[in-house]
Design a protein around this motif. Structure first.
Motif, short mmCIF file in Angstrom:
data_model
loop_
_atom_site.label_atom_id
_atom_site.label_comp_id
_atom_site.label_asym_id
_atom_site.label_seq_id
_atom_site.Cartn_x
_atom_site.Cartn_y
_atom_site.Cartn_z
N ALA A 243 106.70 33.33 162.89
CA ALA A 243 108.00 32.67 162.94
C ALA A 243 108.29 31.84 161.70
N ARG A 244 107.28 31.24 161.09
CA ARG A 244 107.47 30.36 159.93
C ARG A 244 106.43 30.72 158.86
N ILE B 167 102.92 31.22 165.12
CA ILE B 167 103.52 30.30 164.14
C ILE B 167 103.73 31.01 162.81
N ARG B 168 102.71 31.75 162.37
CA ARG B 168 102.83 32.45 161.10
C ARG B 168 103.98 33.46 161.12
N ARG C 238 105.81 20.28 151.61
CA ARG C 238 106.07 21.44 152.47
C ARG C 238 105.70 21.11 153.92
N ILE D 130 106.33 25.24 166.45
CA ILE D 130 107.47 25.71 165.66
C ILE D 130 108.63 24.73 165.76
N LEU E 49 107.87 21.78 163.61
CA LEU E 49 108.04 22.11 162.19
C LEU E 49 109.51 22.11 161.80
N ASP E 50 110.36 22.56 162.71
CA ASP E 50 111.79 22.66 162.41
C ASP E 50 112.50 21.31 162.52
N GLY F 210 102.32 29.22 152.88
CA GLY F 210 101.89 30.06 154.00
C GLY F 210 100.39 30.21 154.14
N GLN G 130 106.21 30.52 155.71
CA GLN G 130 105.99 29.66 154.55
C GLN G 130 105.26 28.36 154.89
N ALA G 131 105.15 28.06 156.17
CA ALA G 131 104.50 26.80 156.57
C ALA G 131 103.00 26.86 156.30
#
Length: 431
Positions: A269-270, A266-267, A243, A393, A396-397, A312, A272-273
């Motif tokens: 926007a993403r 960050i949480r 992940r 972010i 991560l992407d 997450g 599940q990260a």
């Protein structure tokens, strides 16, 4: 060669102030260790070929590199005794380890660790007489009037290697400019054009030349197999399930609120990260545990995990020695000490694992790496929590390929190597 009359008078006054300062220095815990040694009780054990002075642990590593390189720089094989002094316990520990390594690799080279004497001119003169070095090597910014005056008195040439100086330090040194020009090193090897200019203003351009930073020679890009494979090792058990992970590393107290704001961004926007927080100092764990709860980001303590947490999760890292492993598995990494004027922490470590770090604008501790590291996209510089969240972010992407990052870092570093050899050859020329 003795200093002129004015400088001699200034040094005499400086010498008289030390008996007043020494009792106060005893109250400083970091100076109390080795206090007798700092007063030359006992002094150096026999004559040496080279005296190297390293302020603390970072400079002590440079002593190690030079001690290992010096035999090859000499015209012929010969025994070599090196007195290596430092001001701190950390530096002394590094030098002790270096002494054993040097002896193992070069049996004819003896590295002698010691605490540096206090800079009282009369004390330094005794140390210089007892050690009788053929050359004195100062690392980075070790400009001490008493030490330089002792070298001048006993005609010992001085090399200031891996030399660096910021604008604030230059302003301070210029206040004693006349004295320092009188005691100037024979050779200054500066690690940047800016440092070379500043040392030229202080000592004169004829004494200054450029060198590559020895720290580039110390930088080793791990081989691909150095990154642990998923499923192996304690960090892999937590982060090795594939992940995306965002690591907030070496976060200092002064930037905690900025990092908290970025974590919330960050949480949002993403969701599940995975998020991993590594405070720089473990005594801040209670703050982080409490504040993450208050911010709606309830943490999981790393010490409670033996398998990947739920998607997450926010993992608060309360286990020592695992940050490098986290870099090997993370997708995005912020390296702290840089959002506020704290000098920055080591952002080369994630690069060595193929991760482009996000850093704040304050990384003067690593200015030697060069601004090109940002210009070439090998570090992303941000200013404030909003930019930090956006950069994390984006990483991560669209994380760049680790092998591509490794290759670009290797190319960047390789063009900047060679400083150790250059400095060793300069030192050897005085032997």
């Amino acid at each position: 060669m003795a200093p002129n009359g004015t400088c001699k008078a200034l040094l005499g006054l400086y010498d008289l102030l030390w008996p007043l300062a020494i009792p106060a220095l005893w109250l400083a815990p970091r100076l109390r260790e080795g206090f007798s040694e700092r007063l030359l009780r006992p002094g150096p054990d026999g004559f040496v070929d080279v005296w190297m002075q390293a302020a603390s642990g970072g400079e002590a590593y440079l002593v190690r590199e030079l001690a290992l390189a010096l035999p090859a720089a000499l015209a012929e094989e010969r025994p070599l005794r090196i007195l290596a002094t430092t001001n701190t316990r950390q530096g002394r520990e590094v030098l002790e380890r270096a002494a054993a390594e040097v002896a193992g690799r070069h049996p004819g080279v003896t590295l002698i660790p010691a605490y540096c004497p206090f800079d009282q001119p009369s004390l330094m003169a005794r140390a210089m007489e007892q050690a009788s070095p053929r050359v004195l090597v100062l690392l980075e910014t070790e400009i001490w009037p008493g030490l330089l005056a002792a070298a001048r008195e006993f005609d010992v040439p001085v090399v200031l290697a891996n030399a660096r100086m910021n604008a604030r330090s230059l302003a301070g040194y210029l206040c004693a400019g006349r004295l320092l020009r009188e005691l100037a090193p024979q050779r200054v090897l500066a690690v940047s054009d800016e440092a070379a200019l500043r040392f030229s203003l202080l000592f004169g351009a004829a004494r200054v030349e450029r060198m590559n930073n020895i720290k580039f020679d110390r930088f080793a890009t791990p081989a691909p197999e150095d990154g642990a494979a998923p499923g192996s090792g304690p960090v892999a058990a937590v982060m090795g399930d594939g992940r995306p992970w965002a690591v907030m590393a070496s976060v200092r107290r002064q930037e905690e609120r900025d990092v908290l704001a970025a974590l919330r961004g960050i949480r949002a926007a993403r969701p599940q990260a995975g998020l991993a927080v590594f405070p720089r100092h473990m005594h801040r764990l209670d703050f982080w545990r409490r504040t993450l709860y208050e911010c709606g980001l309830p943490p999981v303590m790393r010490s409670t995990l033996a398998a990947p947490p739920a998607p997450g999760s926010v993992v608060l890292w309360d286990t020592f020695g695992e940050l490098a492993g986290a870099y090997a598995f993370c997708t995005a990494a912020f390296v702290g000490g840089s959002l506020r004027p704290l000098g920055g922490q080591n952002f080369l470590e994630p690069l060595a694992h193929g991760v482009v770090p996000v850093i704040g604008p304050h990384w003067s501790n690593f200015a030697w790496v060069g601004r090109d590291i940002v210009d070439q996209g090998l570090a992303v510089e941000v200013d404030g929590p909003r930019e930090l969240a956006g950069a994390m972010i984006a990483a991560l992407d669209r994380p760049p390929a680790r092998q591509d990052v490794r290759a670009r870092v290797a190319a960047y570093v390789d063009t900047r190597r060679g400083g150790t050899r250059q400095a060793a050859e300069r030192i050897a020329s005085y032997l």
